[in-house]
Design a protein around this motif. Structure first.
Motif, PDB file in Angstrom:
ATOM      1  N   ASP A   1       1.140  -0.549   6.345  1.00  0.00           N
ATOM      2  CA  ASP A   1       0.083  -1.258   5.629  1.00  0.00           C
ATOM      3  C   ASP A   1      -0.944  -1.770   6.639  1.00  0.00           C
ATOM      4  O   ASP A   1      -0.904  -2.920   7.053  1.00  0.00           O
ATOM      5  CB  ASP A   1       0.693  -2.423   4.833  1.00  0.00           C
ATOM      6  CG  ASP A   1      -0.308  -3.029   3.849  1.00  0.00           C
ATOM      7  OD1 ASP A   1      -1.384  -2.442   3.644  1.00  0.00           O
ATOM      8  OD2 ASP A   1       0.003  -4.092   3.285  1.00  0.00           O
TER       9      ASP A   1
ATOM     10  N   SER B   1      -1.162   3.552  -3.098  1.00  0.00           N
ATOM     11  CA  SER B   1      -1.446   3.354  -1.678  1.00  0.00           C
ATOM     12  C   SER B   1      -2.248   4.553  -1.181  1.00  0.00           C
ATOM     13  O   SER B   1      -2.368   5.558  -1.884  1.00  0.00           O
ATOM     14  CB  SER B   1      -0.152   3.180  -0.885  1.00  0.00           C
ATOM     15  OG  SER B   1       0.667   4.318  -1.026  1.00  0.00           O
TER      16      SER B   1
ATOM     17  N   ALA C   1      -5.008  -0.540  -3.157  1.00  0.00           N
ATOM     18  CA  ALA C   1      -4.217  -0.551  -1.920  1.00  0.00           C
ATOM     19  C   ALA C   1      -4.568  -1.756  -1.054  1.00  0.00           C
ATOM     20  O   ALA C   1      -3.736  -2.254  -0.303  1.00  0.00           O
ATOM     21  CB  ALA C   1      -4.445   0.742  -1.147  1.00  0.00           C
TER      22      ALA C   1
END
Ligand SMILES: [Zn+2]
Lengths: 282, 330
Positions: free
Chosen positions: B157, B218, B62
């Motif tokens: 993110d 993720s 990730a």
């Protein structure tokens, strides 16, 4: 001259605490100025120092006693307790076990007490966080109980008061804790839409996922003097920016200066201030 | 950058390259067979590693510096992107990028946290960690999308909201709290895609959506593994253990009922094939949007409210209440 909030009207101020006999010889030392204060004096002074105005951290029970009209508080949702959804353990003690220890230690079922009560005759829905239980942190139960008390305020069309004291989201319930921030904030959006007033009271300390959700969303945000209020903890900030933080940083007065809280109110004036605000807002 | 667990694959790939070069100079059938075998071996090893990724390995994927970032996806998925800057109050927080774009024949509002690849980029992007003005910019464009009845797609993110002096002065907590509240009642479809790190309240601050999609590798968590390890054991190097305890993978979150869909990544991770990853994301956004487009604004709001209202797990009067999916594990 007496300030407007220093009412002496016996009927309006329940002096329940005065009637309670405390065992002789119990005393506390003020962590701020070192003054020795007898328990009875401390209660009379609503757990603040008569010398330096230091506000002691108090539990939900004490908070209820000083906030609500005599015997008016009715607790709700008393039978919701936490599980260990992540099967979380620190490799020494599991979260389940720590929960039962906290219950025993505090005589509470979770980090929040919710219910309805009267503040100078005004009926309100209320949630009080208790720092003694897992640092007042929010997991599934705290999120659910807060949401329900918001829904209660909507249903009964009574103002909402939440008193926060919390380190933030409860790590041990992981993503479930994080999602409680969205859940409680969404409920407050509905409350707002129905034009039901919400007063948020921020006591020392209110940080992390609790400050970044329901406790910053009051129509009025009230802070107790010198309370630590912020998103990130001071230690995390110091480690990130590699600097010492200026004195008074993230304290109530700092937030007032920066426009993040509406008023800083001494605990002894809190109840009267809330009542007066609610009169304006209802 | 090659991660530890990627090394065996990388070694084989290097070997294959050498053999290929030799083959090009001296085309002999034995080399050809060797190449075929190596390719098979690589594929087998990739599948083997990919199927047994630990939570910590997923955290590393990730955070992989070659992993596609928001602006990579903007280029690969959308057209006619026009960036919109600033919160109209304080400044333009460049750790979050917002703007209008076309998704084939539908116009959408995009909001994405943006990390940098170089030192300069990271200085500008603040490593994808937003300040209050970033959350306020995001909210401003969300309100604009709502005004013009256009769906909102957000990309998460970030390690988390920035912990700094200015951030606190300008009300980081208030900015996030307000977004949670306001996003819950937006009258247009909101889709969130977690593409890398989902860092706590800083991620959720742009992530209250009708549907939350997550890339296979993720993560999404209330605290970073390092932060958790520091609290539990006063030792950030025990982050791999904490990553396991926090249940922060897409697979865990799907099972908990927190996210709605897992988007497959190419074998080896998103960084090995940006285009293929972007195409998978595009396909799922379009599918999800097609369904949400059919809902009235009222249903969109109530569907979103219900999604968060039911999240949690506790026991009441001896009955367990949970948002967990009753799925049988594969
Ligand atoms: Zn004192």
């Amino acid at each position: 001259m007496k300030k407007w909030y220093e009412r002496t009207d016996e009927k309006r101020i329940p002096e329940k605490s005065k009637a309670k006999k405390m065992p002789e010889g119990l005393w506390s030392k003020c962590p701020s100025c070192g003054k020795v204060i007898y328990q009875e004096q401390l209660i009379d002074n609503q757990y603040t120092c008569m010398e330096c105005d230091h506000h002691f951290r108090i539990g939900a029970k004490e908070r209820i006693e000083i906030t609500f009209d005599d015997k008016s508080f009715k607790e709700m949702d008393t039978r919701i307790t936490s599980l260990n959804p992540l099967e979380f353990t620190d490799n020494i003690t599991s979260y389940d076990k720590r929960l039962s220890q906290a219950m025993k230690k505090t005589n509470l079922t979770e980090a929040v007490v919710t219910g309805t009560g009267k503040i100078y005759g005004i009926h309100v829905a209320c949630a009080i966080l208790d720092f003694n239980f897992f640092g007042g942190s929010m997991g599934s139960v705290v999120g659910e109980k807060i949401t329900r008390v918001v829904e209660k305020a909507i249903k009964n069309k009574i103002p909402l008061v939440i008193i926060s004291m919390s380190g933030g989201a409860r790590m041990q319930e992981g993503i479930f804790s994080l999602m409680q921030m969205a859940k409680t904030s969404a409920a407050l959006a509905l409350l707002s839409e129905k034009r039901v007033p919400y007063i948020s009271i921020l006591a020392d300390p209110t940080t992390g996922g609790v400050s970044a959700s329901f406790s910053m969303l009051g129509d009025i945000n009230i802070a107790e003097p010198k309370a630590l209020i912020g998103f990130a903890g001071p230690r995390v900030i110091e480690q990130t920016i590699k600097q010492k933080l200026p004195p008074g940083f993230q304290r109530s007065e700092f937030l007032l200066e920066h426009g993040m809280v509406d008023i800083v109110v001494h605990r002894k004036a809190l109840k009267a201030t809330v009542a007066q605000l609610l009169r304006y807002m209802t | 950058m090659i991660l530890d667990f990627e090394k065996p694959i990388n070694d084989l790939e290097k070997k294959l390259e050498t053999v290929q070069k030799t083959y090009e100079k001296h085309p002999d059938p034995e080399r050809k067979i060797e190449m075929k075998n190596l390719e098979k071996q690589i594929k087998r090893l990739k599948i083997e590693i990919h199927n047994h990724l630990t939570p910590w390995q997923r955290v590393q994927l990730a955070r992989h510096p070659a992993r596609p970032y928001f602006l990579d996806y903007v280029k690969l998925i959308f057209h006619n992107f026009i960036e919109i800057h600033g919160d109209r109050t304080f400044k333009d927080d460049k750790s979050v990028v917002t703007g209008w774009a076309d998704l084939d024949n539908q116009s959408v509002m995009l909001i994405g946290q943006q990390k940098g690849r170089t030192v300069e980029e990271n200085l500008m992007r603040n490593f994808g960690s937003m300040h209050p003005e970033g959350y306020r910019k995001a909210l401003r464009v969300m309100k604009m999308a709502e005004k013009f009845s256009k769906p909102i797609i957000t990309f998460i993110d970030t390690q988390g909201a920035y912990p700094g002096i200015g951030a606190e002065e300008r009300g980081q907590a208030e900015a996030i709290a307000r977004n949670l509240k306001e996003m819950s009642s937006l009258k247009v479809p909101v889709i969130t895609v977690v593409i890398g790190e989902g860092g706590s309240g800083g991620a959720l601050g742009i992530g209250v959506a009708n549907k939350v999609l997550m890339l296979e590798n993720s993560t999404y968590s209330v605290i970073s593994p390092e932060g958790c390890a520091s609290i539990l054991w006063r030792d950030a190097t025990r982050a791999p253990e904490a990553a396991k305890a926090l249940k922060l993978t897409a697979q865990d979150l799907y099972y908990f009922g927190v996210i709605d869909l897992i988007i497959d990544e190419p074998l080896g991770g998103a960084h090995t094939d940006h285009l293929m990853t972007a195409n998978s994301i595009k396909k799922e956004i379009k599918n999800t949007l097609a369904k949400l487009n059919k809902l009235s604004s009222k249903s969109l709001v109530s569907q979103r409210y219900h999604k968060y209202r039911t999240l949690g797990e506790y026991i009441e009067k001896n009955q367990i209440k949970t948002s967990r999916k009753k799925i049988t594990k594969k």
